[in-house]
Design a protein around this motif. Structure first.
Motif, PDB file in Angstrom:
ATOM      1  N   ARG A  59      11.692  -1.034  68.514  1.00 50.73           N
ATOM      2  CA  ARG A  59      12.507  -0.132  69.335  1.00 50.73           C
ATOM      3  C   ARG A  59      13.307  -0.881  70.393  1.00 50.73           C
ATOM      4  O   ARG A  59      13.393  -0.468  71.553  1.00 50.73           O
ATOM      5  N   ASP A  63      15.880   4.828  72.201  1.00 48.98           N
ATOM      6  CA  ASP A  63      16.147   6.069  71.464  1.00 48.98           C
ATOM      7  C   ASP A  63      17.635   6.130  71.143  1.00 48.98           C
ATOM      8  O   ASP A  63      18.473   6.126  72.034  1.00 48.98           O
ATOM      9  N   GLU A  86      17.844   8.240  62.230  1.00 50.64           N
ATOM     10  CA  GLU A  86      17.230   8.400  63.550  1.00 50.64           C
ATOM     11  C   GLU A  86      18.070   9.284  64.468  1.00 50.64           C
ATOM     12  O   GLU A  86      17.721   9.474  65.621  1.00 50.64           O
TER      13      GLU A  86
END
Length: 149
Positions: A59, A63, A86
């Motif tokens: 990651r 996000d 995603e």
């Protein structure tokens, strides 16, 4: 200035010369590259190459849902498709038409499609601020003399 020894001769090349050489190499080697590395890279996966670290685990981009992401030097665009899954609004670009041909085939096979663009990483065809994130898992950086610009 040309530096020479008994084994090697070096001379500076222009960005245009490097672009032609890189495009020619990748267009000519695209099928071999995919045959050798395609399974490792996957059709819808983001692997930070060559270390093999997956974005799903690391990651590093945080996000990405709802963010505009540009993948520079996308190759067959497996990372761009993963980003799209995603929730990112993703564009994938590569210098090589041969590699983008593999991106089209993988999009058809996986059902995950992202816009593909043939363009040079040293001359991005976008205004500043169009993307929230630009990334390259392997892409353009090792193939240019000065990645700073």
């Amino acid at each position: 200035m040309i530096e020479e020894d008994a084994r090697v001769a070096r001379h500076p090349v222009t960005d245009a010369e490097a672009r032609r050489a890189n495009r020619g190499w990748w267009d000519g080697d695209a099928d071999n590259y995919q045959a050798e590395h395609g399974a490792f890279l996957g059709e819808v996966d983001f692997v930070w190459c060559p270390e093999g670290l997956r974005e799903a685990d690391a990651r590093l981009l945080g996000d990405v849902a709802g963010r505009r992401v540009l993948e520079v030097g996308c190759g067959a665009a497996s990372a761009a498709r993963w980003l799209a899954k995603e929730g990112a609004d993703t564009v994938a670009m590569d210098l090589s038409a041969g590699m983008l041909r593999h991106a089209v085939a993988a999009a058809e096979a996986s059902g995950v499609r992202v816009p593909l663009l043939q363009a040079d990483g040293l001359a991005l065809p976008f205004r500043d601020g169009v993307f929230d994130v630009a990334c390259t898992a392997f892409g353009a950086v090792p193939f240019v003399a000065d990645s700073g610009p």
